[in-house]
Write a protein that holds these residues in place. Structure first.
Motif, PDB file in Angstrom:
ATOM      1  N   ARG A   8       0.820  -1.207   0.000  1.00  0.00           N
ATOM      2  CA  ARG A   8       0.000   0.000   0.000  1.00  0.00           C
ATOM      3  C   ARG A   8       0.856   1.260   0.000  1.00  0.00           C
ATOM      4  N   PRO A   9       1.564   1.529  -1.071  1.00  0.00           N
ATOM      5  CA  PRO A   9       2.455   2.695  -1.089  1.00  0.00           C
ATOM      6  C   PRO A   9       1.670   4.009  -1.093  1.00  0.00           C
ATOM      7  N   TYR A  10       2.206   4.963  -0.382  1.00  0.00           N
ATOM      8  CA  TYR A  10       1.620   6.302  -0.379  1.00  0.00           C
ATOM      9  C   TYR A  10       2.265   7.130  -1.476  1.00  0.00           C
ATOM     10  N   CYS A  11       1.489   7.999  -2.071  1.00  0.00           N
ATOM     11  CA  CYS A  11       2.013   8.874  -3.119  1.00  0.00           C
ATOM     12  C   CYS A  11       3.151   9.716  -2.533  1.00  0.00           C
ATOM     13  N   CYS A  21      -1.209   4.594  -6.008  1.00  0.00           N
ATOM     14  CA  CYS A  21      -0.718   4.957  -4.691  1.00  0.00           C
ATOM     15  C   CYS A  21      -1.851   5.583  -3.889  1.00  0.00           C
ATOM     16  N   ILE A  22      -1.652   5.666  -2.605  1.00  0.00           N
ATOM     17  CA  ILE A  22      -2.675   6.189  -1.704  1.00  0.00           C
ATOM     18  C   ILE A  22      -2.320   7.629  -1.363  1.00  0.00           C
ATOM     19  N   THR A  23      -3.277   8.521  -1.547  1.00  0.00           N
ATOM     20  CA  THR A  23      -3.049   9.914  -1.173  1.00  0.00           C
ATOM     21  C   THR A  23      -3.422  10.114   0.289  1.00  0.00           C
ATOM     22  N   GLN A  24      -2.731  11.006   0.945  1.00  0.00           N
ATOM     23  CA  GLN A  24      -3.038  11.333   2.333  1.00  0.00           C
ATOM     24  C   GLN A  24      -4.283  12.221   2.368  1.00  0.00           C
ATOM     25  N   SER A  25      -5.128  12.015   3.367  1.00  0.00           N
ATOM     26  CA  SER A  25      -6.311  12.860   3.527  1.00  0.00           C
ATOM     27  C   SER A  25      -5.874  14.278   3.854  1.00  0.00           C
ATOM     28  N   GLU A  26      -6.535  15.237   3.233  1.00  0.00           N
ATOM     29  CA  GLU A  26      -6.243  16.644   3.471  1.00  0.00           C
ATOM     30  C   GLU A  26      -7.545  17.401   3.605  1.00  0.00           C
ATOM     31  N   GLY A  27      -7.505  18.509   4.296  1.00  0.00           N
ATOM     32  CA  GLY A  27      -8.654  19.390   4.382  1.00  0.00           C
ATOM     33  C   GLY A  27      -9.857  18.731   5.028  1.00  0.00           C
ATOM     34  N   LEU A  28     -10.997  18.828   4.346  1.00  0.00           N
ATOM     35  CA  LEU A  28     -12.251  18.312   4.868  1.00  0.00           C
ATOM     36  C   LEU A  28     -12.225  16.794   5.026  1.00  0.00           C
ATOM     37  N   GLY A  29     -11.558  16.103   4.112  1.00  0.00           N
ATOM     38  CA  GLY A  29     -11.429  14.648   4.232  1.00  0.00           C
ATOM     39  C   GLY A  29     -10.718  14.252   5.508  1.00  0.00           C
ATOM     40  N   TYR A  30      -9.669  14.994   5.868  1.00  0.00           N
ATOM     41  CA  TYR A  30      -8.928  14.732   7.099  1.00  0.00           C
ATOM     42  C   TYR A  30      -9.801  14.980   8.325  1.00  0.00           C
ATOM     43  N   VAL A  31     -10.597  16.050   8.279  1.00  0.00           N
ATOM     44  CA  VAL A  31     -11.493  16.362   9.396  1.00  0.00           C
ATOM     45  C   VAL A  31     -12.515  15.238   9.568  1.00  0.00           C
ATOM     46  N   VAL A  78      -9.142  -3.011   0.658  1.00  0.00           N
ATOM     47  CA  VAL A  78      -9.098  -3.511  -0.716  1.00  0.00           C
ATOM     48  C   VAL A  78      -9.177  -2.365  -1.727  1.00  0.00           C
ATOM     49  N   THR A  79      -9.920  -1.322  -1.394  1.00  0.00           N
ATOM     50  CA  THR A  79     -10.163  -0.248  -2.363  1.00  0.00           C
ATOM     51  C   THR A  79      -9.537   1.082  -1.965  1.00  0.00           C
ATOM     52  N   ASP A  80      -8.552   1.073  -1.072  1.00  0.00           N
ATOM     53  CA  ASP A  80      -8.023   2.332  -0.561  1.00  0.00           C
ATOM     54  C   ASP A  80      -7.345   3.191  -1.621  1.00  0.00           C
ATOM     55  N   VAL A  81      -6.800   2.591  -2.649  1.00  0.00           N
ATOM     56  CA  VAL A  81      -6.177   3.384  -3.712  1.00  0.00           C
ATOM     57  C   VAL A  81      -7.244   4.217  -4.424  1.00  0.00           C
ATOM     58  N   ILE A  82      -8.388   3.611  -4.682  1.00  0.00           N
ATOM     59  CA  ILE A  82      -9.485   4.331  -5.353  1.00  0.00           C
ATOM     60  C   ILE A  82     -10.128   5.320  -4.394  1.00  0.00           C
ATOM     61  N   SER A  84      -8.945   6.800  -1.817  1.00  0.00           N
ATOM     62  CA  SER A  84      -8.099   7.924  -1.413  1.00  0.00           C
ATOM     63  C   SER A  84      -8.173   9.076  -2.405  1.00  0.00           C
ATOM     64  N   ARG A  85      -8.586   8.788  -3.618  1.00  0.00           N
ATOM     65  CA  ARG A  85      -8.744   9.858  -4.612  1.00  0.00           C
ATOM     66  C   ARG A  85      -9.967  10.729  -4.326  1.00  0.00           C
ATOM     67  N   TYR A  86     -10.932  10.157  -3.598  1.00  0.00           N
ATOM     68  CA  TYR A  86     -12.186  10.854  -3.292  1.00  0.00           C
ATOM     69  C   TYR A  86     -12.379  10.924  -1.783  1.00  0.00           C
ATOM     70  N   ASP A  87     -11.318  11.282  -1.052  1.00  0.00           N
ATOM     71  CA  ASP A  87     -11.370  11.189   0.402  1.00  0.00           C
ATOM     72  C   ASP A  87     -12.405  12.110   1.028  1.00  0.00           C
ATOM     73  N   ASP A  88     -12.656  13.299   0.472  1.00  0.00           N
ATOM     74  CA  ASP A  88     -13.676  14.188   1.035  1.00  0.00           C
ATOM     75  C   ASP A  88     -15.044  13.520   1.003  1.00  0.00           C
ATOM     76  N   VAL A  89     -15.403  12.997  -0.147  1.00  0.00           N
ATOM     77  CA  VAL A  89     -16.715  12.374  -0.318  1.00  0.00           C
ATOM     78  C   VAL A  89     -16.799  11.084   0.494  1.00  0.00           C
ATOM     79  N   TYR A  90     -15.761  10.252   0.405  1.00  0.00           N
ATOM     80  CA  TYR A  90     -15.809   8.964   1.095  1.00  0.00           C
ATOM     81  C   TYR A  90     -15.838   9.140   2.601  1.00  0.00           C
TER      82      TYR A  90
END
Length: 138
Positions: A8-11, A21-31, A78-82, A84-90
């Motif tokens: 599970r590599p991070y970007c 790769c998995i992006t780190q949550s930022e902004g509203l997604g992180y909250v 299983v789906t964290d790569v996908i 992580s692209r939509y972390d705010d919504v997810y």
């Protein structure tokens, strides 16, 4: 592919494929992610309290909550790569779902909904077992 999923590599990490790769949550997604973790901690405390009570209704609620939480964790893994692209919504959706599970006893409602389906499936399997005796399903 299996090793990439396992690691599970991070970007931004050395050797990480920018498309896988998995992006780190930022902004509203992180909250939302942080609030969800806090709510799960509240559920942990409520589960311990439920074990200390005499009634079993709250035990069922919290056991179902933890089963649903486990299933969400497996889905995320299983789906964290996908996702992580939509972390705010997810994470926003997950946070609302966890609030519903905890505050509105949504886990208990899901238990009763799926319990009926599993009961009907068991009845169907019993009927098939008697209707076709030469085939043993279970």
């Amino acid at each position: 592919l299996a090793s990439a999923v396992a690691m599970r590599p991070y970007c931004g990490q050395p050797g990480a494929n920018p498309n896988f790769c998995i992006t780190q949550s930022e902004g509203l997604g992180y909250v939302f992610e942080t609030v969800t973790y806090a709510l799960i901690f509240v559920a942990f405390i409520s589960s311990i309290h439920a074990l200390e009570t005499e009634t079993e209704d709250d035990d069922k609620q919290w056991l179902t909550f933890w089963i649903i939480t486990f299933c969400l964790s497996v889905l995320e893994r299983v789906t964290d790569v996908i996702l992580s692209r939509y972390d705010d919504v997810y994470y926003g959706s997950k946070c609302v779902f966890v609030v519903w599970l905890i505050v509105y006893r949504g886990a208990d409602k899901l238990y009763h909904r799926f319990h009926y389906l599993f009961t009907q499936l068991a009845l169907l399997l019993d009927w098939l077992d008697t209707a076709i005796p030469q085939i043993q399903l279970f």
